[in-house]
Design a protein around this motif. Sequence first.
Motif, short mmCIF file in Angstrom:
data_model
loop_
_atom_site.label_atom_id
_atom_site.label_comp_id
_atom_site.label_asym_id
_atom_site.label_seq_id
_atom_site.Cartn_x
_atom_site.Cartn_y
_atom_site.Cartn_z
N ALA A 77 0.82 -1.21 0.00
CA ALA A 77 0.00 0.00 0.00
C ALA A 77 0.85 1.26 0.00
O ALA A 77 0.36 2.33 -0.34
CB ALA A 77 -0.92 0.00 1.22
N GLY A 78 2.13 1.14 0.37
CA GLY A 78 3.00 2.30 0.40
C GLY A 78 3.69 2.61 -0.91
O GLY A 78 4.51 3.54 -0.97
N LEU A 79 3.38 1.87 -1.97
CA LEU A 79 3.95 2.17 -3.28
C LEU A 79 3.53 3.57 -3.72
O LEU A 79 2.35 3.90 -3.72
CB LEU A 79 3.48 1.15 -4.31
N THR A 80 4.50 4.37 -4.13
CA THR A 80 4.17 5.72 -4.62
C THR A 80 3.76 5.66 -6.09
O THR A 80 4.09 4.72 -6.82
CB THR A 80 5.35 6.67 -4.45
N HIS A 81 3.08 6.69 -6.52
CA HIS A 81 2.71 6.79 -7.93
C HIS A 81 3.95 6.84 -8.80
O HIS A 81 3.98 6.24 -9.89
CB HIS A 81 1.85 8.04 -8.17
N ALA A 82 4.98 7.54 -8.34
CA ALA A 82 6.21 7.63 -9.12
C ALA A 82 6.83 6.25 -9.32
O ALA A 82 7.31 5.93 -10.42
CB ALA A 82 7.20 8.57 -8.43
N ARG A 83 6.83 5.43 -8.28
CA ARG A 83 7.40 4.08 -8.41
C ARG A 83 6.56 3.22 -9.33
O ARG A 83 7.11 2.44 -10.12
CB ARG A 83 7.48 3.43 -7.01
N MET A 84 5.25 3.33 -9.26
CA MET A 84 4.39 2.53 -10.12
C MET A 84 4.47 2.97 -11.58
O MET A 84 4.13 2.22 -12.48
CB MET A 84 2.94 2.58 -9.63
N GLY A 85 4.91 4.19 -11.81
CA GLY A 85 5.01 4.68 -13.18
C GLY A 85 6.25 4.26 -13.92
O GLY A 85 6.39 4.52 -15.12
N ARG A 86 7.19 3.57 -13.24
CA ARG A 86 8.44 3.18 -13.88
C ARG A 86 8.24 2.02 -14.85
O ARG A 86 7.27 1.26 -14.75
CB ARG A 86 9.47 2.80 -12.81
N PRO A 87 9.16 1.86 -15.81
CA PRO A 87 8.99 0.84 -16.85
C PRO A 87 8.86 -0.59 -16.32
O PRO A 87 8.09 -1.38 -16.88
CB PRO A 87 10.25 1.00 -17.70
N ASP A 88 9.61 -0.95 -15.26
CA ASP A 88 9.51 -2.33 -14.78
C ASP A 88 8.13 -2.63 -14.23
O ASP A 88 7.61 -3.74 -14.42
CB ASP A 88 10.60 -2.61 -13.73
N PHE A 89 7.51 -1.65 -13.58
CA PHE A 89 6.15 -1.86 -13.08
C PHE A 89 5.15 -1.83 -14.24
O PHE A 89 4.18 -2.59 -14.24
CB PHE A 89 5.79 -0.79 -12.05
N ALA A 90 5.39 -0.96 -15.22
CA ALA A 90 4.49 -0.87 -16.37
C ALA A 90 4.44 -2.19 -17.14
O ALA A 90 3.41 -2.54 -17.73
CB ALA A 90 4.93 0.26 -17.29
N ALA A 91 5.55 -2.93 -17.16
CA ALA A 91 5.55 -4.23 -17.82
C ALA A 91 4.70 -5.24 -17.07
O ALA A 91 4.22 -6.23 -17.64
CB ALA A 91 6.99 -4.75 -17.94
N LEU A 92 4.48 -4.99 -15.78
CA LEU A 92 3.71 -5.89 -14.92
C LEU A 92 2.21 -5.60 -15.01
O LEU A 92 1.40 -6.48 -15.28
CB LEU A 92 4.20 -5.75 -13.49
#
Length: 299
Positions: A77-92
């Motif tokens: 739940a502590g994931l920031t929007h900036a972290r979720m916007g990175r390419p490795d998360f986008a592939a997920l």
Amino acid sequence: MTTHAPQATQSVTLPASLDEAVAALAAMPAAVPVAGGTDLMAAVNRGLLRPAGLVGLGRINEIRGWQYQDGHALLGAGLTHARMGRPDFAALIPALAAAARAAGPPQIRNAGTLGGNIASAAPTGDALPVLAALEATLVIAGPEGARREIPVSHLLAGRDLLALAELIGYVRVPLLHAPQVFLKATGRTGPGRATASVAVVLDPARRGVRCAVGAIAPMPLRPLEAEGWIASLIDWDGERAALAPEALGAFGEYVAAACIPDPAPGADGTEAPPLSPAVLHLRRTVAALARRALGRALS
């Protein structure tokens, strides 16, 4: 923490684990949990909230990442929007990454968190329609190490609320390995609050299409009949992209009419009043977003 707070906070607790945070909330029921504080501190500054204490969640490393678990992604739940916007998360989870990148200016994306977006339940929360379309579930942490799971849609609809000293610990999202798209319309250029948003997710294993519309109602709306209709037209074993443009347009209109229906006639049989120009514009916006989102998912 703010120069405009109408009342100073009495205490600040900085737990190092999720269970410590739950214990702190149990010991001080009037305290408020805070992660990025993008919504909380705005409410404090406007005089809408006067917390007797704060339980800061920023030092809890266990909820700041994600892991794989039985075909799902378990997102802290502590994931920031900036972290979720990175390419490795986008592939997920591409749609959630797109929503995170559209969440606002850099200072908001760097501070705001996934759990905060859910807990504040603002209708314009960009992550909410994506989570609804993905049919995500929440892992709720309670006193004495208790854990329970609820669909995110139940919390947003008020069907299952957080109890005293409970916190959103994780978000469980199925990994579909299929196209998914998030689009939003704003009232201005650049990142801003959505006037309407649409998430479309394909689920080839179940031969289904999931769609959720955000920002136009207190919670994301799922046009289930439109989902079933368009899924029946898709060639799941062949060229999914072969769907006719007319079908894409009809899907957009179907979604928009389901989420923004025409007024019902009066009880005495009088003719229903027409939709206002503003509502008609919003319906056209939803139709365009749904049509484009499905088209991109199928392309």
